[in-house]
Write a protein that holds these residues in place. Sequence first.
Motif, PDB file in Angstrom:
ATOM      1  N   ASP A 204      16.707  64.913  33.234  1.00  0.00           N
ATOM      2  CA  ASP A 204      16.803  65.210  31.879  1.00  0.00           C
ATOM      3  C   ASP A 204      17.708  64.062  31.285  1.00  0.00           C
ATOM      4  N   PRO A 205      17.004  63.106  30.176  1.00  0.00           N
ATOM      5  CA  PRO A 205      17.729  62.049  29.709  1.00  0.00           C
ATOM      6  C   PRO A 205      18.769  62.841  28.544  1.00  0.00           C
ATOM      7  N   VAL A 206      19.525  63.429  28.792  1.00  0.00           N
ATOM      8  CA  VAL A 206      20.785  63.969  27.996  1.00  0.00           C
ATOM      9  C   VAL A 206      21.559  62.786  27.549  1.00  0.00           C
ATOM     10  N   PRO A 207      21.867  62.421  26.188  1.00  0.00           N
ATOM     11  CA  PRO A 207      23.009  61.437  26.117  1.00  0.00           C
ATOM     12  C   PRO A 207      24.273  62.126  26.682  1.00  0.00           C
ATOM     13  N   PHE A 208      24.853  61.347  27.405  1.00  0.00           N
ATOM     14  CA  PHE A 208      26.123  61.968  27.836  1.00  0.00           C
ATOM     15  C   PHE A 208      27.344  62.279  26.728  1.00  0.00           C
ATOM     16  N   GLN A 209      27.159  61.449  25.560  1.00  0.00           N
ATOM     17  CA  GLN A 209      28.144  61.767  24.412  1.00  0.00           C
ATOM     18  C   GLN A 209      27.807  63.121  24.027  1.00  0.00           C
ATOM     19  N   GLN A 210      26.637  63.608  24.078  1.00  0.00           N
ATOM     20  CA  GLN A 210      26.348  65.196  23.684  1.00  0.00           C
ATOM     21  C   GLN A 210      26.980  66.269  24.369  1.00  0.00           C
ATOM     22  N   THR A 211      27.079  65.809  25.620  1.00  0.00           N
ATOM     23  CA  THR A 211      27.490  66.564  26.710  1.00  0.00           C
ATOM     24  C   THR A 211      28.989  66.626  26.506  1.00  0.00           C
ATOM     25  N   TRP A 212      29.702  65.332  26.374  1.00  0.00           N
ATOM     26  CA  TRP A 212      31.051  65.480  26.243  1.00  0.00           C
ATOM     27  C   TRP A 212      31.574  66.375  25.054  1.00  0.00           C
ATOM     28  N   HIS A 213      30.865  66.277  23.864  1.00  0.00           N
ATOM     29  CA  HIS A 213      31.373  66.761  22.658  1.00  0.00           C
ATOM     30  C   HIS A 213      31.415  68.254  22.910  1.00  0.00           C
ATOM     31  N   ALA A 214      30.338  68.849  23.491  1.00  0.00           N
ATOM     32  CA  ALA A 214      30.240  70.151  24.060  1.00  0.00           C
ATOM     33  C   ALA A 214      31.566  70.558  24.755  1.00  0.00           C
ATOM     34  N   MET A 215      31.720  69.645  25.626  1.00  0.00           N
ATOM     35  CA  MET A 215      32.929  69.950  26.655  1.00  0.00           C
ATOM     36  C   MET A 215      34.103  70.144  25.812  1.00  0.00           C
ATOM     37  N   GLU A 216      34.318  69.154  24.637  1.00  0.00           N
ATOM     38  CA  GLU A 216      35.381  69.227  23.811  1.00  0.00           C
ATOM     39  C   GLU A 216      35.461  70.662  23.025  1.00  0.00           C
ATOM     40  N   GLU A 217      34.184  71.137  22.658  1.00  0.00           N
ATOM     41  CA  GLU A 217      34.298  72.543  22.002  1.00  0.00           C
ATOM     42  C   GLU A 217      34.842  73.416  22.796  1.00  0.00           C
ATOM     43  N   LEU A 218      34.821  73.330  23.983  1.00  0.00           N
ATOM     44  CA  LEU A 218      35.286  74.735  25.129  1.00  0.00           C
ATOM     45  C   LEU A 218      37.001  74.477  25.248  1.00  0.00           C
ATOM     46  N   VAL A 219      37.612  73.405  24.831  1.00  0.00           N
ATOM     47  CA  VAL A 219      38.899  73.232  24.567  1.00  0.00           C
ATOM     48  C   VAL A 219      39.272  73.814  23.370  1.00  0.00           C
ATOM     49  N   ASP A 220      38.483  73.671  22.012  1.00  0.00           N
ATOM     50  CA  ASP A 220      38.806  74.243  20.826  1.00  0.00           C
ATOM     51  C   ASP A 220      38.540  75.807  20.935  1.00  0.00           C
ATOM     52  N   LEU A 221      37.803  76.210  21.901  1.00  0.00           N
ATOM     53  CA  LEU A 221      37.467  77.877  21.734  1.00  0.00           C
ATOM     54  C   LEU A 221      38.686  78.422  22.888  1.00  0.00           C
ATOM     55  N   GLY A 222      39.537  77.496  23.574  1.00  0.00           N
ATOM     56  CA  GLY A 222      40.332  77.981  24.363  1.00  0.00           C
ATOM     57  C   GLY A 222      39.917  78.535  25.765  1.00  0.00           C
ATOM     58  N   LEU A 223      38.525  78.145  26.175  1.00  0.00           N
ATOM     59  CA  LEU A 223      37.976  78.494  27.413  1.00  0.00           C
ATOM     60  C   LEU A 223      38.475  77.619  28.347  1.00  0.00           C
ATOM     61  N   ALA A 224      38.904  76.436  28.326  1.00  0.00           N
ATOM     62  CA  ALA A 224      39.143  75.401  28.875  1.00  0.00           C
ATOM     63  C   ALA A 224      40.565  74.768  28.396  1.00  0.00           C
ATOM     64  N   LYS A 225      41.627  74.720  29.232  1.00  0.00           N
ATOM     65  CA  LYS A 225      42.785  73.974  28.790  1.00  0.00           C
ATOM     66  C   LYS A 225      42.818  72.326  28.658  1.00  0.00           C
ATOM     67  N   ALA A 226      42.090  71.903  29.518  1.00  0.00           N
ATOM     68  CA  ALA A 226      41.565  70.315  29.695  1.00  0.00           C
ATOM     69  C   ALA A 226      40.529  70.184  30.178  1.00  0.00           C
ATOM     70  N   ILE A 227      39.802  68.928  30.033  1.00  0.00           N
ATOM     71  CA  ILE A 227      38.689  68.678  30.449  1.00  0.00           C
ATOM     72  C   ILE A 227      38.610  67.257  31.020  1.00  0.00           C
ATOM     73  N   GLY A 228      37.673  67.027  31.949  1.00  0.00           N
ATOM     74  CA  GLY A 228      37.472  65.885  32.714  1.00  0.00           C
ATOM     75  C   GLY A 228      36.060  65.547  33.323  1.00  0.00           C
ATOM     76  N   VAL A 229      36.150  64.563  34.102  1.00  0.00           N
ATOM     77  CA  VAL A 229      34.662  64.129  34.829  1.00  0.00           C
ATOM     78  C   VAL A 229      35.153  64.366  36.496  1.00  0.00           C
ATOM     79  N   SER A 230      34.136  64.004  36.903  1.00  0.00           N
ATOM     80  CA  SER A 230      34.042  63.981  38.753  1.00  0.00           C
ATOM     81  C   SER A 230      32.939  62.995  38.994  1.00  0.00           C
ATOM     82  N   ASN A 231      33.235  62.078  39.833  1.00  0.00           N
ATOM     83  CA  ASN A 231      32.415  60.848  40.427  1.00  0.00           C
ATOM     84  C   ASN A 231      32.122  60.075  39.204  1.00  0.00           C
TER      85      ASN A 231
END
Length: 309
Positions: free
Chosen positions: A130-157
């Motif tokens: 699925d050709p999802v621009p990673f920028q969109q995925t990352w900004h959605a990850m940032e929202e998880l921090v804003d919501l308090g669901l994740a204290k920190a975010i990162g990547v693997s591989n």
Amino acid sequence: MNEFVTLNTGARMPRIGLGTWQSPLSEVKSAVKAAIDAGYRHIDTAYAYGNEAAIGEALQEVFAEGKIRREDLFITTKLWNTFHRPEHVRECLEYSLRQLQLGYVDLYLVHNTVAWKYQPPPSLGRAEDDPVPFQQTWHAMEELVDLGLAKAIGVSNACGAMLWDILAYARIPPAMNQIELHPFCPQPELIQYCLRKGIQVTAYSPLGSHGTRAAAGDATQNVLLEDPVVRAIAAKHHQTPAQVCLRWAYQREGGRLCVIPKSTRPDHIRDNLGMCGWALDEADMRQLDSRPFYRFFDKIEMYGVPLFH
């Protein structure tokens, strides 16, 4: 050696954690409890491992027994490939949180930078790209921090080029890159790039792995702990080959890396803490750094994408 690394969020992360990939449902619950009893305070899991519910049961039991508080543990889980579209990123984490019976995770990683077509949980099957621009995925990850669901975010591989791309648009930069790291796959340039950019590094499969290449009949699988140099250094220090490989990762970059060995056996879980309290000398480190290159996780075979160097 420091027992913690400090993330770019200011949070402290225990350098030694229990890896749970390929830990069977029948064993992972007792493994997590044994690890906490042994002194581990960092548990690493993922949606794709399919065992988060059993881990959640273990955590709730140790909390109820008064052995430890939630705030004393560092829990990492990961966004799977089928949830990269921004409208599904929160869904994946919330599913993991329900399985783990937690209100938040300390670190949430994008498991791989390749995206597949959406499949609702608990599906784990391979899907079309699925050709999802990673920028969109990352900004959605940032929202998880804003919501308090994740204290920190990162990547693997993630390779250096991918990290460079993320840093160009990130409002919240990655706190961690979790990578395959052992004496056959030392990745010094990637590690140094991460640390220069304030991104911590976690070594997964630090003892090698019974990974996907074994299924393809790769004759060189499972050789790390049988390597003659590893075994000679182990004999020299009266340690096990596993402890030598773990100590090698633990000493890298002046003691700035995290290590998450996987085991379900209580004796091995305790033994893996034996990486502390002794040290490899410079000659040992040079020998281990110069082992032949071999990657247990070939990304072309796993995901149809180039190797991450």
